[in-house]
Motif scaffolding. Sequence first.
Motif, PDB file in Angstrom:
ATOM      1  N   ARG A   1      14.367  32.053  53.439  1.00  0.00           N
ATOM      2  CA  ARG A   1      12.967  32.339  53.786  1.00  0.00           C
ATOM      3  C   ARG A   1      12.860  32.899  54.882  1.00  0.00           C
TER       4      ARG A   1
ATOM      5  N   ALA B   1      14.261  36.464  55.187  1.00  0.00           N
ATOM      6  CA  ALA B   1      13.263  37.747  54.668  1.00  0.00           C
ATOM      7  C   ALA B   1      12.119  37.800  55.440  1.00  0.00           C
ATOM      8  N   LEU B   2      11.386  36.818  55.913  1.00  0.00           N
ATOM      9  CA  LEU B   2      10.241  36.729  56.920  1.00  0.00           C
ATOM     10  C   LEU B   2      10.469  37.839  58.275  1.00  0.00           C
TER      11      LEU B   2
ATOM     12  N   ILE C   1       5.765  35.890  51.661  1.00  0.00           N
ATOM     13  CA  ILE C   1       6.928  35.293  51.905  1.00  0.00           C
ATOM     14  C   ILE C   1       6.834  33.867  52.720  1.00  0.00           C
TER      15      ILE C   1
ATOM     16  N   SER D   1       5.429  31.258  50.187  1.00  0.00           N
ATOM     17  CA  SER D   1       6.581  30.719  49.338  1.00  0.00           C
ATOM     18  C   SER D   1       7.099  29.181  49.466  1.00  0.00           C
TER      19      SER D   1
ATOM     20  N   TYR E   1      13.659  36.288  47.165  1.00  0.00           N
ATOM     21  CA  TYR E   1      13.250  36.801  48.429  1.00  0.00           C
ATOM     22  C   TYR E   1      13.853  38.296  48.266  1.00  0.00           C
TER      23      TYR E   1
END
Length: 493
Positions: free
Chosen positions: A29, A32-33, A96, A99, A110
């Motif tokens: 996560r 992706a962020l 994101i 989530s 992701y």
Amino acid sequence: MLTVLLLLPFFGAALIGFLPVEITPKLTRKIALVFASVAFVWTIVLAFLFNPSNVSQQFTEFLPWIDVLGLNYSLGIDGLSLPLLVLNALLTCIAIYSSDESINRPRFYYSLLLLLNIGVTGAFLSQDLLLFFLFYEIELIPLYLLIAIWGGERRGYAATKFLIYTAVSGFLILASFLGMVLLSGSHSFALENLNTESLPLVTQIILLVGILIGFGIKMPLVPFHTWLPDAHVEASTPISVLLAGVLLKLGTYGLLRFGMDLLPNAWATLAPFLATWSVISVLYGSSCAIAQKDMKKMVAYSSVGHMGYVLLAAAAATPLSVLGAVLQMISHGLISALLFLLVGVVYKKAGSRDLDVVQGLFNPERGMPVIGSLMVVAIMASAGIPGMVGFISEFIVFRGSFAVFPVQTLISMIGTGLTAVYFLILMNRAFFGRLSTQVMNLPRVYWSDRLPAFALAMLIIIFGIQPAWLIHWTEPTTTAMVHIENVVATTTK
């Protein structure tokens, strides 16, 4: 400079999906962020470098691709696409961040979110009809999988319904694009080379009908809206944020860019029908929202009504109304994202979205008083209360449309009152009164759950108080796009 917006999420998805070492869901996560946040910052940089007074495409990129098809890699941004790009990047970051850290199959999840961002970004950047269609179809696959895998109990049905409707939408859009290119004698799909105004009026109308239905499904407009409530109800909260906040705007963007701008004579001819269609969507969507007991379904139907305002403004085709259409897209994106975030928090903590079950959440000791306060902000904005971004966007839409379609505009204004009705029903049942015994022991709501909602609420208030910060980027472009307002006005008199 624009390709960076496509490469950043692509490299992020590739890194997450194919990294050979095992990584935890929390780290996935975070990765992706990071990539999504860098892309968002880059859109802000582009906004500061953007020259609003220049109404042509800026930061253009061109690369010949497939000559035999007339397909080129052509990108650019103007005042219509720039705010939508920033909105897409912002809501991707929020999706994101919102989530669940312990979500199943995090790498796949992701990666799909980042690929979805690529599809939407590419569609807003494309200056080639076929390239736009490719990106338009690219976003279909990730969204289908995100609903089908991580959705609710009826996720298979909702995802399949979404897939079928969107496939029909894509077919109609592609057929219309091919018709524009072949019948106009153009040798490529480049927007700048199309000469569609020379086509016979009947031909333009046929092509425009395909575009109207194709993008009308995506918006969605009545009667092509039935996929949306099912998709929202079954999708997880982050996906609903993206679906309402950004993906519906592909439909409204397509109508303005490829309908009103490329087929002005046909648009002027069908303008009275489009204005009437918008009234039907506004009233029907609002009426259906009043009848809902599921909070998420109520918010979903509200989108049907609010997208009708965009169609009304586009039908009028005055400089002020088209500016209002763009502002309505941005304001709806922020407000609907906030509403779905708050409903998601309620569902996560209370375990239900049913208005017959969830009651008394404003209880200061055992309820969700902060979430309730943010819900008040969102509802006020959606109902068009002055001081919120929803007010200024709707006011400009109505002010710009009234001169051309006074009757339809006045009837559409009823939708604003209906919005207040169904959201007050939601507030009264879910947040006021005695705390329901079925949700007595609510888990604590942490600041991590509130932070995205606070960010959106601040933007809604800031742009409501100072809308010039939005209008500054868009008004010159929308004014230049409207070269048919006199034709529409003459046709309707």
